[in-house]
Design a protein around this motif. Sequence first.
Motif, short mmCIF file in Angstrom:
data_model
loop_
_atom_site.label_atom_id
_atom_site.label_comp_id
_atom_site.label_asym_id
_atom_site.label_seq_id
_atom_site.Cartn_x
_atom_site.Cartn_y
_atom_site.Cartn_z
N GLN A 83 0.83 -1.20 0.00
CA GLN A 83 0.00 0.00 0.00
C GLN A 83 0.87 1.25 0.00
OE1 GLN A 83 -3.03 0.29 3.19
NE2 GLN A 83 -4.54 0.66 1.57
N ASP A 84 0.57 2.11 -0.96
CA ASP A 84 1.26 3.39 -1.15
C ASP A 84 0.56 4.46 -0.30
OD1 ASP A 84 2.78 5.43 -2.26
OD2 ASP A 84 1.89 5.30 -4.26
N HIS A 85 1.20 5.56 -0.05
CA HIS A 85 0.59 6.71 0.65
C HIS A 85 0.80 7.92 -0.24
CE1 HIS A 85 1.05 3.75 3.75
NE2 HIS A 85 0.48 4.50 4.66
N THR A 100 0.86 13.29 -4.16
CA THR A 100 2.28 13.29 -4.52
C THR A 100 2.56 12.04 -5.33
OG1 THR A 100 3.02 11.90 -2.69
CG2 THR A 100 2.76 14.25 -2.21
N GLY A 101 3.81 11.83 -5.69
CA GLY A 101 4.22 10.59 -6.35
C GLY A 101 4.22 9.41 -5.38
N GLY A 102 4.08 9.69 -4.08
CA GLY A 102 4.11 8.62 -3.06
C GLY A 102 5.04 9.01 -1.93
N LEU A 158 3.85 -5.88 -14.62
CA LEU A 158 2.54 -5.25 -14.74
C LEU A 158 2.06 -4.89 -13.34
CD1 LEU A 158 0.31 -4.32 -16.67
CD2 LEU A 158 -0.68 -6.61 -16.53
N TYR A 159 1.78 -3.62 -13.15
CA TYR A 159 1.38 -3.07 -11.86
C TYR A 159 -0.10 -2.79 -11.94
CZ TYR A 159 1.24 1.18 -8.70
OH TYR A 159 0.96 2.14 -7.77
N ALA A 160 -0.89 -3.50 -11.13
CA ALA A 160 -2.32 -3.23 -11.06
C ALA A 160 -2.59 -2.38 -9.83
CB ALA A 160 -3.12 -4.53 -10.99
N PHE A 181 -3.41 0.66 -14.60
CA PHE A 181 -2.26 -0.21 -14.74
C PHE A 181 -1.03 0.65 -14.95
CE2 PHE A 181 -5.49 -3.32 -16.23
CZ PHE A 181 -5.13 -4.39 -15.42
N ASN A 182 0.10 0.21 -14.43
CA ASN A 182 1.38 0.81 -14.78
C ASN A 182 2.23 -0.27 -15.41
OD1 ASN A 182 0.87 3.46 -13.80
ND2 ASN A 182 1.17 2.72 -11.72
N CYS A 183 3.18 0.15 -16.24
CA CYS A 183 3.94 -0.82 -17.04
C CYS A 183 5.32 -1.09 -16.46
CB CYS A 183 4.03 -0.32 -18.48
SG CYS A 183 5.05 1.15 -18.67
N ARG A 184 5.48 -0.84 -15.14
CA ARG A 184 6.80 -0.90 -14.48
C ARG A 184 6.59 -1.03 -12.99
NH1 ARG A 184 5.42 3.35 -11.40
NH2 ARG A 184 4.02 4.66 -12.54
N PHE A 185 7.68 -1.29 -12.28
CA PHE A 185 7.62 -1.37 -10.82
C PHE A 185 7.16 -0.01 -10.25
CE2 PHE A 185 10.47 -5.01 -11.36
CZ PHE A 185 10.16 -5.83 -10.29
N GLY A 186 6.42 -0.05 -9.16
CA GLY A 186 5.97 1.18 -8.51
C GLY A 186 7.06 1.79 -7.65
N ASP A 187 6.93 3.09 -7.45
CA ASP A 187 7.85 3.84 -6.61
C ASP A 187 6.98 4.66 -5.67
OD1 ASP A 187 9.72 5.62 -5.57
OD2 ASP A 187 10.83 5.79 -7.44
N PRO A 188 7.00 4.47 -4.38
CA PRO A 188 7.98 3.79 -3.53
C PRO A 188 7.63 2.34 -3.13
CG PRO A 188 6.54 5.08 -2.14
CD PRO A 188 6.02 5.23 -3.55
N GLU A 189 6.64 1.69 -3.75
CA GLU A 189 6.26 0.35 -3.30
C GLU A 189 7.42 -0.65 -3.41
OE1 GLU A 189 4.46 2.29 -5.38
OE2 GLU A 189 2.35 1.72 -5.40
N THR A 190 8.20 -0.52 -4.48
CA THR A 190 9.31 -1.45 -4.72
C THR A 190 10.32 -1.41 -3.56
OG1 THR A 190 9.01 -1.12 -7.06
CG2 THR A 190 11.13 -2.01 -6.39
N1 GLY Z 1 3.51 4.62 -6.39
C1 GLY Z 1 2.77 4.89 -7.56
C2 GLY Z 1 3.48 4.65 -8.82
O1 GLY Z 1 4.57 4.14 -8.86
O2 GLY Z 1 2.93 4.99 -9.85
#
Ligand code: GLY
Length: 425
Positions: free
Chosen positions: A209-211, A223-225, A266-268, A282-291
Amino acid sequence: MKVLVVGGGGREHALAWKLHGEGAEILAAPGNPGIGTLGTCLAASATDIAALATIARRERVAFTMVGPEGPLAAGLVDHFRREGLAAFGPTQGAAQVEASKRFSKALMVEAGVPTARATTHTDVPGAIRAAHALGAPVVIKASGLAAGKGVVVAMTLPDAEAAIRMMLEGNAFGDAGHEVLVEEFMAGEELSLFALCDGQRALPMIGVQDHKRLLQGDEGPNTGGMGAYAPVSLSTRALVADAEQRVFAPMLAAMAAHGVPFTGLLYAGLMLTADGIKVVEFNCRFGDPETQAILPLLDSSLGPLLEAVAVGDGLAGAAPLKWRPAASVCTVLAAGSYPEKGDTGTPIALPELPDGVLAFHAGTRLGADGRLETAGGRVLNLVATASTLREAQARSAEWAARVTFAGRQFRPDIGWRELARAGAS
Ligand code: GLY
Ligand code: AMP
């Protein structure tokens, strides 16, 4: 194994850290001072595809690991494949799953993937009519890539109208906003679920879970996270199995049928609604900051899986990923001017960190005197792992507070929803 990591943020530092821990030799372009402690950073921009291909060929890397969406949407993987170079990520066509919300929504509808109802518009009156038809709250989204900022959750119809005008008439996001989606509002908790994909198969990770909001308690601007944690108790085995069946499998099948099979991560982005899971995006790459939060929990080796996807061997027979039975909290340290702007050249004091605490660099650089300074909006990620989430949160926040630079902002409450759930149960 030699790997070229493309990008220079916290996500790329976490990926480089994991691969380095598995014995890989790390090259990065452009990298950052944190990645520089693990390997060699080369002066090439993450979007200079020709220069990156030259490096990959010259250095004979096993594969190139692409972090951000920009180079994927610009066709890095297509270019590399034409040159016989292996890269982990989707082709330009498949990257549209993130780069074009219209493409993504149309495929979800076709494949029967649960998602919010939406219509696409290039004209203001049509978009306003659609917003009125759905009623407030309603969500207005720029169709193209807008660095995570192209979404307005409008609580009233006048706000929706203002957002539509800002995107279609005000040129707020350039070309990315010349087409908008008007989307039904979904209520629920959000969960990011990642899956390694080889075009046909999906190997899911654990939910995280992102914030997204700047301030404690999920207040303030998007924000971006500002941080992320895992595991999330809402992300049960049954939920992940449901997402495999109703989200990843039909989406991969639809993309393959359209001639754009998805290879990469694949990021759902899921909303856990009263009617079950629905895809936000969907995102096509690892999430930031989830990774940054989940890789320290991953027990399985990542490099061989990334390589198998990158070279085209695929994931047939890959075992389910193994995770450490621990909790992880990533706290983002941001510049004082974030999210409007970033900050450059402010000195950072980064103390020695104890075992179980990591600092992944994002917007940092080495100044003329060789000392660490800020170079961006999100500056550092303080990740703590511990046997309980409460302890991981306390340690992450404690060490975040010990890293000092002028204007520093961070949220000491990353993971608060999970702790509130634990307290309530
Ligand atoms: N944390 C959201 C993203 O990577 O798009
Ligand atoms: P996106 O860039 O599509 O992930 O949207 C950014 C954020 O806006 C999401 O993380 C959600 O918090 C929110 N959002 C997007 N779409 C919806 C929706 N249909 N209903 C409620 N919130 C949404």
